[in-house]
Design a protein around this motif. Structure first.
Motif, PDB file in Angstrom:
ATOM      1  N   PRO A 459       7.088   4.258 -33.462  1.00 41.66           N
ATOM      2  CA  PRO A 459       7.093   3.959 -34.894  1.00 41.66           C
ATOM      3  C   PRO A 459       8.453   3.515 -35.428  1.00 41.66           C
ATOM      4  N   LEU A 460       9.546   3.840 -34.724  1.00 41.41           N
ATOM      5  CA  LEU A 460      10.882   3.443 -35.192  1.00 41.41           C
ATOM      6  C   LEU A 460      11.246   2.021 -34.783  1.00 41.41           C
ATOM      7  N   THR A 461      10.583   1.457 -33.783  1.00 37.58           N
ATOM      8  CA  THR A 461      10.912   0.116 -33.296  1.00 37.58           C
ATOM      9  C   THR A 461      10.096  -0.902 -34.073  1.00 37.58           C
ATOM     10  N   ASN A 462      10.716  -1.517 -35.054  1.00 35.58           N
ATOM     11  CA  ASN A 462       9.976  -2.384 -35.974  1.00 35.58           C
ATOM     12  C   ASN A 462       9.296  -3.547 -35.268  1.00 35.58           C
ATOM     13  N   GLU A 463       9.904  -4.036 -34.184  1.00 33.74           N
ATOM     14  CA  GLU A 463       9.350  -5.187 -33.478  1.00 33.74           C
ATOM     15  C   GLU A 463       7.928  -4.959 -32.994  1.00 33.74           C
ATOM     16  N   GLN A 464       7.538  -3.715 -32.857  1.00 40.98           N
ATOM     17  CA  GLN A 464       6.215  -3.402 -32.339  1.00 40.98           C
ATOM     18  C   GLN A 464       5.134  -3.367 -33.423  1.00 40.98           C
ATOM     19  N   HIS A 465       5.495  -3.762 -34.664  1.00 39.20           N
ATOM     20  CA  HIS A 465       4.574  -3.540 -35.783  1.00 39.20           C
ATOM     21  C   HIS A 465       4.423  -4.763 -36.682  1.00 39.20           C
ATOM     22  N   PHE A 466       4.494  -5.964 -36.131  1.00 44.25           N
ATOM     23  CA  PHE A 466       4.377  -7.180 -36.939  1.00 44.25           C
ATOM     24  C   PHE A 466       2.938  -7.654 -37.106  1.00 44.25           C
ATOM     25  N   GLY A 467       1.993  -7.074 -36.396  1.00 46.30           N
ATOM     26  CA  GLY A 467       0.653  -7.629 -36.345  1.00 46.30           C
ATOM     27  C   GLY A 467      -0.136  -7.515 -37.633  1.00 46.30           C
TER      28      GLY A 467
END
Length: 722
Positions: A459-467
């Motif tokens: 949840p802290l790695t923003n790159e994993q949440h662009f979808g």
């Protein structure tokens, strides 16, 4: 993108992961629709579903292709001066809207190209329902992608999805060698552009190799190929090195693409590859606009206010790579541009006071290219993540947005791109991608094999949440390791591949702070304010304050870390920039979002910037409820405290291999963890002492869910499609 302080990395990781993936379900149109037939949670009323959305209304116009013949070549799209035109049965479309799709699913690296036929089929249907007309991919996908796209378009002849085909650099050794003209990257790219042309025409067979799809491509999707984008985001260090090494390389003067006299060596190499692609397409009787990838780090403008030298060290200019008269489909400038990076967006004087520095920058780019070609923003968006990596313009930060906020921001940016006369806007991205990393969480994960990132979701790695589509991990199953008849009566524990869940039932509603301590690395446990505090103990702690002293008091929850093991110590900050622990040795949990630097124009020192993730967000994390916010981590209801904490905020570098991270002399050190000790101190309400155990894993298990608040984005897709 490269892992600087910017948005992160989008290039495929060509190494293969050692794991698989299981898809459980999809939340579509506000209802849970099964993907694999597994049991589902009961469906709540539609009005209560945060992710409910209405499909785009049927368009009375036909979007079927209406190709034109130009100099003997069939083209469904082409450039006309500053316009990029898609030729449809209802007329020429001069603003292209759509989405980007990567090549991976949870549990896999992009080089595995793991998307299944069923996933392509399902996603194309959802894209069509959302009013998406354009799909951009970065590389050659497996044959099933083209087969399913053709099948979808033939079944939806008046509402097809047009393809922008990318051609990725399959050999990135120039990043190490500083030589783009070396034989390996040049030969690999030449072969790749020819294969890509053959693939879209259904005329390719090749063996599977690490990092690239194999098989037989027999589906001709060329009637819907609207454009091509070749190359990568050009590196701010390797590119100028390569230019210096290859200064004597000749200008490229090809049949279809040629350089202007002032082209750099990199621009000469790009022109040759674009010419090779055009030659392959012309040989099959077709033409489409061809562009190359670019981003602000390598834009042709000068940014004297940029504090980081590598972000303005090189310019790669599409004006120096132009089509000849023999290529009737033309070209365009393709840019990955986000509203939060680089820093010149916040500091360049000409952009300040404009109302929107991001738009001011894009208009500068548009003006630069206007004599020769239109500008399309082929990547933009903000992530819906708990963590953030950079402060942005107009509140559009690189994270710390709810799903509803992120979707609304993407929608507003799409409308703004259209209103300002750009050629198009492609949202990044269709689905969340677990393998991604970000500069400010990468040091916390550097002690394990990077391939393991794809089997858990941070949840802290923003790159994993662009979808637009979330890829949620599935829970393991609740356990009750603590029960008592008094005081802390019950503690239930659950976990998934993102979070640890604790449900704490007290004997009565708390009237004073409840403290929960976590002993992650062997060495002892202490709580905030403890008189027995020992420096260096590897602990994390949460304090839930019910704030019952006054009628207007607000309940809060904070999460702290032993100052000696604060992960911020891994970020390479000057000692003076690291926040000091409190008097009892605890530090609020933070993410560094910018390092300190000196502004080059004013010589003003700017301090380091932080996001205080330790100030926990209260609310619902149930996506079936209208109050859902995926960033929420705690709740207090009567005598029950619910916590949902990221593995990464408990010091885990990789929960899947049970590896924690601690700073040692400013460098990360990995520590194997058997379990996590937990103590719950409710003061007069009693205490509980338990341990959280879990099994290591090598597979990602997840379910799909269209993100909450997507309706404004659907409405924007409809509004800009004209």
């Amino acid at each position: 993108m490269l892992p600087s302080r910017g948005r992160g990395v989008t290039r495929p990781d060509l190494r293969r992961a050692r794991s698989g993936a299981v898809v459980v379900g999809v939340l579509a149109a506000g209802a849970l629709a099964a993907c694999s037939g597994e049991s589902q949670a009961p469906e709540p009323p539609a009005a209560a579903v945060a992710a409910a959305w209405r499909p785009a209304p049927a368009d009375a116009r036909s979007w079927a292709p209406r190709p034109v013949t130009l100099d003997g070549l069939s083209a469904v799209a082409g450039q006309r001066g500053g316009k990029l035109l898609l030729h449809t049965q209802h007329g020429d479309v001069d603003f292209w809207s759509g989405v980007n799709l990567g090549s991976t699913t949870p549990g896999h690296s992009p080089g595995e190209l793991s998307i299944t036929r069923d996933e392509y089929r399902r996603w194309f249907t959802q894209m069509g329902q959302m009013g998406v007309h354009t799909l951009r991919i970065y590389t050659i996908h497996p044959p099933s992608m083209y087969q399913e796209l053709k099948a979808y378009n033939e079944a939806h002849r008046d509402a097809p999805i047009y393809l922008v085909q990318g051609v990725y650099l399959p050999d990135e050794s120039y990043l190490r060698s500083g030589d783009l003209f070396a034989a390996a990257p040049t030969r690999a790219m030449t072969a790749e552009v020819r294969d890509a042309s053959a693939a879209v025409h259904g005329d390719l067979s090749r063996a599977t190799q690490t990092g690239r799809a194999g098989g037989t491509w027999d589906a001709d999707v060329s009637p819907w190929v609207a454009a091509w984008i070749v190359g990568v985001e050009w590196d701010g260090q390797a590119t100028p090195t390569s230019d210096a090494r290859n200064a004597r390389q000749p200008l490229h003067r090809g049949r279809y693409f040629a350089n202007t006299a002032d082209a750099s060596p990199t621009e000469r190499w790009i022109a040759a590859r674009m010419d090779e692609l055009a030659t392959a397409e012309a040989g099959r009787g077709t033409a489409a606009p061809i562009a190359f990838v670019n981003w602000p780090t390598a834009d042709p403008l000068r940014h004297p206010a940029e504090p980081l030298e590598t972000e303005d060290a090189v310019g790669v200019d599409a004006n120096h790579v132009l089509p000849t008269r023999a290529w009737p489909a033309g070209t365009f400038a393709s840019f990955h541009a986000y509203p939060y990076y680089p820093d010149f967006l916040r500091h360049q004087p000409s952009y300040q006071g404009t109302g929107d520095a991001y738009v001011a920058y894009l208009l500068d780019l548009k003006k630069h290219f206007a004599p020769h070609m239109p500008l399309m923003v082929t990547e933009f968006g903000v992530p819906s993540s708990l963590g953030s990596a950079h402060a942005g313009t107009n509140g559009r930060d690189q994270g710390d947005h709810s799903e509803q906020e992120a979707m609304a921001m993407d929608a507003a940016m799409l409308r703004t791109l259209e209103a300002n006369g750009l050629a198009g806007g492609l949202v990044f991205s269709w689905v969340d991608e677990w393998f991604k990393y970000t500069w400010n969480t990468l040091p916390r994960q550097a002690v394990v094999d990077g391939e393991r990132r794809s089997v858990w979701h941070d949840p802290l790695t923003n790159e994993q949440h662009f979808g637009i589509v979330a890829q949620d991990p599935t829970k393991v199953g609740q356990r009750v390791p603590w029960e008592s008849r008094t005081g802390v009566q019950r503690v239930a524990v659950d976990q998934d591949q993102s979070w640890v869940y604790l449900t704490i039932d007290l004997e009565k509603p708390p009237t004073s702070p409840v403290r929960v301590g976590f002993d992650v690395v062997p060495g002892g446990l202490a709580l905030p304010g403890s008189a027995t505090r020992t420096s260096g103990v590897n602990d994390y702690a949460v304090t839930v304050d019910p704030a019952t002293a006054t009628a207007t008091a607000t309940a809060t929850a904070t999460m702290v870390v032993d100052g000696a093991i604060d992960p911020v110590l891994l970020d390479g900050l000057p000692a003076a920039s690291v926040p000091k622990p409190s008097s009892d040795g605890w530090s609020l949990q933070r993410l560094t979002t910018n390092r300190p630097f000196v502004l080059p124009l004013t010589k003003r020192n700017t301090p380091a910037e932080f996001l205080e993730v330790g100030r926990l967000k209260r609310g619902s994390w149930d996506p079936r409820l209208a109050a859902f916010d995926d960033r929420t981590t705690w709740q207090l209801e009567g005598r029950r405290i619910s916590l949902r904490l990221p593995w990464s905020m408990l010091g885990l570098a990789d929960p899947s291999s049970k590896t924690a991270v601690v700073p040692r002399a400013g460098r990360p050190a990995g520590v194997k963890v058997d379990d996590i000790g937990v103590v719950v101190d409710a003061g007069a309400g009693g205490t509980a002492d338990l341990r959280i155990g879990w099994d290591a894993w090598n597979r990602a298990t997840h379910s799909e869910r269209v993100k909450a608040g997507v309706q404004p984005l659907i409405d924007a897709f409809v509004a800009v499609s004209r």
